[in-house]
Design a protein around this motif. Structure first.
Motif, short mmCIF file in Angstrom:
data_model
loop_
_atom_site.label_atom_id
_atom_site.label_comp_id
_atom_site.label_asym_id
_atom_site.label_seq_id
_atom_site.Cartn_x
_atom_site.Cartn_y
_atom_site.Cartn_z
N MET A 34 0.80 -1.21 0.00
CA MET A 34 0.00 0.00 0.00
C MET A 34 0.84 1.28 0.00
N ASP A 35 2.14 1.16 0.23
CA ASP A 35 3.02 2.33 0.14
C ASP A 35 3.57 2.49 -1.28
N ASN A 36 3.07 1.67 -2.22
CA ASN A 36 3.43 1.74 -3.64
C ASN A 36 4.89 1.36 -3.91
N LYS A 37 5.46 0.56 -3.01
CA LYS A 37 6.84 0.08 -3.18
C LYS A 37 6.84 -1.43 -3.05
N ALA A 38 6.99 -2.13 -4.17
CA ALA A 38 6.98 -3.58 -4.15
C ALA A 38 8.04 -4.11 -3.20
N TRP A 39 7.65 -5.06 -2.40
CA TRP A 39 8.50 -5.76 -1.42
C TRP A 39 8.87 -4.90 -0.21
N SER A 40 8.20 -3.77 -0.04
CA SER A 40 8.38 -2.97 1.16
C SER A 40 7.69 -3.66 2.34
N ASN A 41 8.23 -3.55 3.50
CA ASN A 41 7.59 -4.13 4.69
C ASN A 41 6.76 -3.10 5.45
N TYR A 42 6.65 -1.89 4.92
CA TYR A 42 6.00 -0.82 5.64
C TYR A 42 4.48 -1.04 5.79
N ASP A 43 3.77 -1.26 4.71
CA ASP A 43 2.31 -1.39 4.73
C ASP A 43 1.93 -2.46 3.72
N CYS A 44 2.11 -3.72 4.11
CA CYS A 44 1.92 -4.83 3.16
C CYS A 44 0.93 -5.86 3.68
N TYR A 45 0.32 -6.57 2.74
CA TYR A 45 -0.67 -7.61 3.03
C TYR A 45 -0.35 -8.79 2.12
N TYR A 46 -0.23 -9.97 2.70
CA TYR A 46 0.12 -11.17 1.94
C TYR A 46 -1.04 -12.17 1.93
N MET A 47 -1.03 -12.99 0.88
CA MET A 47 -2.04 -14.04 0.77
C MET A 47 -1.90 -15.02 1.93
N ALA A 48 -0.70 -15.29 2.34
CA ALA A 48 -0.43 -16.22 3.45
C ALA A 48 0.87 -15.82 4.11
N GLU A 49 1.19 -16.48 5.19
CA GLU A 49 2.45 -16.19 5.86
C GLU A 49 3.61 -16.51 4.92
N VAL A 50 4.55 -15.61 4.85
CA VAL A 50 5.69 -15.77 3.95
C VAL A 50 6.85 -16.44 4.68
N ASP A 51 7.05 -16.10 5.92
CA ASP A 51 8.16 -16.62 6.71
C ASP A 51 7.61 -17.02 8.07
N GLU A 52 7.94 -18.21 8.51
CA GLU A 52 7.41 -18.69 9.79
C GLU A 52 7.79 -17.78 10.95
N ASP A 53 8.92 -17.10 10.87
CA ASP A 53 9.39 -16.25 11.96
C ASP A 53 8.69 -14.90 12.02
N GLU A 54 8.05 -14.52 10.94
CA GLU A 54 7.39 -13.21 10.89
C GLU A 54 5.91 -13.38 10.57
N MET A 55 5.10 -12.57 11.19
CA MET A 55 3.66 -12.60 10.93
C MET A 55 3.30 -11.43 10.02
N TYR A 56 2.48 -11.70 9.03
CA TYR A 56 2.05 -10.67 8.10
C TYR A 56 0.54 -10.56 8.16
N ARG A 57 0.06 -9.42 7.73
CA ARG A 57 -1.39 -9.24 7.61
C ARG A 57 -1.84 -9.99 6.36
N HIS A 58 -2.91 -10.75 6.50
CA HIS A 58 -3.39 -11.58 5.39
C HIS A 58 -4.45 -10.83 4.58
N THR A 59 -4.41 -11.01 3.28
CA THR A 59 -5.32 -10.30 2.38
C THR A 59 -6.78 -10.66 2.63
N CYS A 60 -7.04 -11.85 3.15
CA CYS A 60 -8.43 -12.25 3.40
C CYS A 60 -9.02 -11.58 4.63
N ASP A 61 -8.18 -10.94 5.44
CA ASP A 61 -8.64 -10.34 6.70
C ASP A 61 -8.93 -8.85 6.63
N PHE A 62 -8.69 -8.21 5.49
CA PHE A 62 -8.84 -6.75 5.41
C PHE A 62 -9.72 -6.34 4.25
#
Length: 155
Positions: free
Chosen positions: A64-92
Motif C-alpha cells: 500500500m506504500d506503492n513500493k513492491a516488497w516494502s515491509n511498511y504497509d503490506c498484506y500477503y495471501m499467506a504467511e511468507v516466513d514462519e518467523d514473521e507474521m504478516y497481515r493476510h489479504t483475506c482479513d482486510f
C-alpha cells in the motif's frame, strides 16, 4: 468509547461506497475496475487477475506504500516466513485501508514470475457495487505463461 460489541456490529455493516481503480500491468495495457469497498484484498486480487485473463494459481501481496516488497504497509495471501507474521489479504476489507482518490499501490502476483500491477484509485463512488465491473480495457494482456522456447527459436 465504543464497546467491543458495538465495534463488531459497525464493522459488519456494508459501506455504501465503491472505488474505481486503474490497474496496469505493462505500458499500454490497463483496466479500469469498479469494486465495492466491502470486498477484501483477497477478492480484489481475484478481480484484478480476472480483468487480465490470469489464473489465480499463485501467491500474491499488496504493498500500500506503492513500493513492491516494502515491509511498511503490506498484506500477503499467506504467511511468507514462519518467523514473521504478516497481515493476510483475506482479513482486510478495502474500506479499512483508507483509500482515497489518487492513492497508488502495488499488487504483486506469482512471486516466481513476479508480475507487478500498478494500481491507482481514480474515483470514489457513493454507491455499493454488488459485483465488480470492468469499465474499461485497453491493450492486450500479456500471456501469463509464455512459451519461452518460442523466444529461443527467434534468436
Amino acid at each position: 468509547m465504543l464497546s467491543q460489541e458495538r465495534k463488531i456490529k459497525m464493522a459488519s455493516k456494508r459501506v455504501k461506497q465503491s472505488i474505481i481503480l486503474s490497474v496496469s500491468v505493462m505500458k499500454g495495457c490497463y483496466r479500469h475496475i469498479q469494486v465495492s469497498v466491502n470486498e477484501d484484498l483477497e477478492t480484489l486480487a481475484d478481480i484484478i487477475l480476472w480483468a487480465f485473463d490470469f489464473d489465480n494459481d499463485h501467491a500474491h501481496a499488496f504493498f500500500m506504500d506503492n513500493k513492491a516488497w516494502s515491509n511498511y504497509d503490506c498484506y500477503y495471501m499467506a504467511e511468507v516466513d514462519e518467523d514473521e507474521m504478516y497481515r493476510h489479504t483475506c482479513d482486510f476489507k478495502l474500506h479499512q485501508l483508507g483509500l482515497t482518490k489518487g492513492k497508488a499501490f502495488k499488487f504483486v502476483f506469482d512471486f516466481g514470475d513476479d508480475w507487478e500491477f500498478n494500481c491507482k484509485v481514480l474515483r470514489i463512488v457513493y454507491e455499493d457495487t454488488k459485483d465488480a465491473e470492468l469499465i474499461r480495457a485497453v491493450g492486450e494482456p500479456p500471456e501469463q505463461y509464455p512459451d519461452y522456447d518460442d523466444f529461443e527459436d527467434d534468436e
